[in-house]
Design a protein around this motif. Structure first.
Motif, PDB file in Angstrom:
ATOM      1  N   ARG A  44       0.843  -1.212   0.000  1.00  0.00           N
ATOM      2  CA  ARG A  44       0.000   0.000   0.000  1.00  0.00           C
ATOM      3  C   ARG A  44       0.866   1.246   0.000  1.00  0.00           C
ATOM      4  N   ASP A  71      -3.042  -1.604  -3.297  1.00  0.00           N
ATOM      5  CA  ASP A  71      -3.975  -1.981  -2.228  1.00  0.00           C
ATOM      6  C   ASP A  71      -4.858  -3.082  -2.804  1.00  0.00           C
ATOM      7  N   LYS A  92      -9.724 -17.749   5.279  1.00  0.00           N
ATOM      8  CA  LYS A  92      -8.685 -18.615   4.725  1.00  0.00           C
ATOM      9  C   LYS A  92      -9.316 -19.866   4.098  1.00  0.00           C
ATOM     10  N   PRO A 120       2.345 -20.666   6.027  1.00  0.00           N
ATOM     11  CA  PRO A 120       3.757 -20.271   6.116  1.00  0.00           C
ATOM     12  C   PRO A 120       4.447 -20.668   7.416  1.00  0.00           C
ATOM     13  N   GLY A 133       1.714 -12.724  13.620  1.00  0.00           N
ATOM     14  CA  GLY A 133       1.994 -13.952  14.360  1.00  0.00           C
ATOM     15  C   GLY A 133       2.369 -13.710  15.812  1.00  0.00           C
TER      16      GLY A 133
HETATM   17  N1  LIG Z   1       2.427 -14.790  10.838  1.00  0.00           N
HETATM   18  C1  LIG Z   1       1.867 -15.976  10.898  1.00  0.00           C
HETATM   19  O1  LIG Z   1       2.091 -16.758  11.858  1.00  0.00           O
HETATM   20  C2  LIG Z   1       0.947 -16.448   9.802  1.00  0.00           C
HETATM   21  C3  LIG Z   1       0.398 -17.740   9.916  1.00  0.00           C
HETATM   22  C4  LIG Z   1      -0.433 -18.192   8.895  1.00  0.00           C
HETATM   23  C5  LIG Z   1      -0.690 -17.394   7.812  1.00  0.00           C
HETATM   24  N2  LIG Z   1      -0.159 -16.133   7.713  1.00  0.00           N
HETATM   25  C6  LIG Z   1      -0.467 -15.356   6.525  1.00  0.00           C
HETATM   26  O2  LIG Z   1       0.725 -14.866   5.961  1.00  0.00           O
HETATM   27  C7  LIG Z   1       0.479 -13.634   5.258  1.00  0.00           C
HETATM   28  C8  LIG Z   1       1.467 -12.567   5.728  1.00  0.00           C
HETATM   29  O3  LIG Z   1       1.266 -12.416   7.139  1.00  0.00           O
HETATM   30  P1  LIG Z   1       2.333 -11.673   8.098  1.00  0.00           P
HETATM   31  O4  LIG Z   1       2.440 -12.517   9.311  1.00  0.00           O
HETATM   32  O5  LIG Z   1       3.521 -11.251   7.355  1.00  0.00           O
HETATM   33  O6  LIG Z   1       1.444 -10.395   8.490  1.00  0.00           O
HETATM   34  P2  LIG Z   1       1.842  -8.868   8.816  1.00  0.00           P
HETATM   35  O7  LIG Z   1       3.223  -8.817   9.369  1.00  0.00           O
HETATM   36  O8  LIG Z   1       0.706  -8.355   9.618  1.00  0.00           O
HETATM   37  O9  LIG Z   1       1.867  -8.196   7.352  1.00  0.00           O
HETATM   38  C9  LIG Z   1       0.704  -8.138   6.601  1.00  0.00           C
HETATM   39  C10 LIG Z   1       1.021  -7.512   5.269  1.00  0.00           C
HETATM   40  O10 LIG Z   1      -0.208  -7.450   4.505  1.00  0.00           O
HETATM   41  C11 LIG Z   1      -0.336  -6.113   4.023  1.00  0.00           C
HETATM   42  N3  LIG Z   1      -1.720  -5.712   3.763  1.00  0.00           N
HETATM   43  C12 LIG Z   1      -2.758  -5.684   4.625  1.00  0.00           C
HETATM   44  N4  LIG Z   1      -3.854  -5.177   4.001  1.00  0.00           N
HETATM   45  C13 LIG Z   1      -3.480  -4.907   2.718  1.00  0.00           C
HETATM   46  C14 LIG Z   1      -4.143  -4.365   1.590  1.00  0.00           C
HETATM   47  N5  LIG Z   1      -5.436  -3.980   1.649  1.00  0.00           N
HETATM   48  N6  LIG Z   1      -3.445  -4.227   0.428  1.00  0.00           N
HETATM   49  C15 LIG Z   1      -2.141  -4.580   0.358  1.00  0.00           C
HETATM   50  N7  LIG Z   1      -1.450  -5.065   1.406  1.00  0.00           N
HETATM   51  C16 LIG Z   1      -2.122  -5.224   2.573  1.00  0.00           C
HETATM   52  C17 LIG Z   1       0.298  -5.262   5.101  1.00  0.00           C
HETATM   53  O11 LIG Z   1       0.572  -3.967   4.579  1.00  0.00           O
HETATM   54  P3  LIG Z   1       0.440  -2.608   5.494  1.00  0.00           P
HETATM   55  O12 LIG Z   1       1.772  -2.450   6.155  1.00  0.00           O
HETATM   56  O13 LIG Z   1       0.113  -1.557   4.491  1.00  0.00           O
HETATM   57  O14 LIG Z   1      -0.664  -2.854   6.487  1.00  0.00           O
HETATM   58  C18 LIG Z   1       1.545  -6.081   5.388  1.00  0.00           C
HETATM   59  O15 LIG Z   1       2.518  -5.858   4.412  1.00  0.00           O
HETATM   60  C19 LIG Z   1      -0.985 -13.278   5.547  1.00  0.00           C
HETATM   61  O16 LIG Z   1      -1.789 -13.672   4.456  1.00  0.00           O
HETATM   62  C20 LIG Z   1      -1.307 -14.120   6.786  1.00  0.00           C
HETATM   63  O17 LIG Z   1      -2.680 -14.411   6.889  1.00  0.00           O
HETATM   64  C21 LIG Z   1       0.652 -15.646   8.695  1.00  0.00           C
END
Ligand SMILES: NC(=O)c1ccc[n+]([C@@H]2O[C@H](COP(=O)([O-])OP(=O)(O)OC[C@H]3O[C@@H](n4cnc5c(N)ncnc54)[C@H](OP(=O)(O)O)[C@@H]3O)[C@@H](O)[C@H]2O)c1
Length: 231
Positions: free
Chosen positions: A34, A58, A157, A183, A191
């Motif tokens: 974004r 976005d 999901k 992941p 997380g």
């Molecule tokens: N962390 C875990 O343990 C875990 C486990 C299972 C699955 N996942 C999945 O892995 C993926 C990445 O998660 P993460 O842990 O890295 O989460 P994170 O650190 O919260 O990062 C989320 C990312 O998504 C972006 N985002 C949110 N809304 C958006 C939008 N409308 N348009 C474009 N970008 C947007 C955020 O950008 P902004 O900075 O602009 O908000 C950020 O770059 C997600 O799909 C999550 O569900 C994570």
């Protein structure tokens, strides 16, 4: 051979770790976010001028995706990774008391976003040699694991799994593999600090598993290490 990957939500968390790991091994990355112009991506861009393209995106916005599609018109992509995601409102996600506006927002990002992005950049993936579209979903979307709690996130999901399987069948004849990944439980903003693995470990596992995947794995739901997860 150098590949070009596009990652959504590339400015922090798993998306940033994927971007950094791919740049380290010499690939090109289209880092979509974004706000890609500040923070970690801006720093990376100064180090990797030739290999890193910053793209404003976005995933919930038709206009934003259309503008990004124009910027990237004609550029082949080997791998597109739908990584952007949100957890949604914590504490008001109960099956017995629901924040419906919060739930809707989770679907906008986690379900409609990946399909909107996959549709928009399909011509770029078709023009590339890798022909892979991966979505970072979650084992929390597994119905087979008998879930409770976090209803908006889990249902989003499960819904994106179904959405991308239907998409995968629609592009099967074009030899584009569609892959779904948990992941790991990763130490990111989402997380939390107590999670099992560092973003870099998740990213390296995801990249290795995506590298070794092709049409034989299309429409599979697996961990970052390639183990199957029950639907
Ligand atoms: N962390 C875990 O343990 C875990 C486990 C299972 C699955 N996942 C999945 O892995 C993926 C990445 O998660 P993460 O842990 O890295 O989460 P994170 O650190 O919260 O990062 C989320 C990312 O998504 C972006 N985002 C949110 N809304 C958006 C939008 N409308 N348009 C474009 N970008 C947007 C955020 O950008 P902004 O900075 O602009 O908000 C950020 O770059 C997600 O799909 C999550 O569900 C994570």
């Amino acid at each position: 051979m150098t590949q070009t990957w596009m990652i959504t939500g590339a400015n922090r968390g798993i998306g940033l770790a994927l971007t950094m790991a791919l740049l380290r091994r010499g690939d090109h990355v289209v880092a979509a976010a974004r706000n890609p112009w500040g923070g970690a991506l801006a720093e990376l861009a100064s180090e990797h001028m030739a290999a890193l393209t910053l793209l404003e995106l976005d995933v919930t916005s038709d206009n934003s995706v259309a503008a990004a599609k124009q910027v990237l018109a004609g550029r082949p992509l080997d791998v597109l990774v739908n990584n952007a995601g949100i957890h949604g409102p914590r504490g008001t996600q109960s099956a017995l008391s629901m924040d419906f506006d919060g739930w809707r927002e989770v679907f906008e990002v986690n379900v409609y976003g990946p399909l909107r992005v996959a549709q928009a950049f399909l011509p770029n993936v078709e023009a590339g040699a890798g022909r892979k579209i991966a979505t970072i979903t979650s084992r929390m979307g597994s119905i087979g694991l008998n879930p409770s709690g976090s209803l908006p996130y889990r249902s989003s999901k499960a819904a994106v799994n179904m959405t991308m399987v239907v998409f995968g069948n629609a592009v099967r004849e074009r030899d584009i593999s569609v892959l779904l990944f948990h992941p790991g439980w990763v130490r990111t903003d989402m997380g939390g600090g107590g999670a099992d693995i560092a973003p870099d470990e998740s990213a390296l596992g995801l990249i290795a598993t995506i590298d070794s995947s092709g049409m034989a794995q299309t429409n599979s739901f697996r961990t970052w290490q390639g183990e199957a997860i029950p639907w």
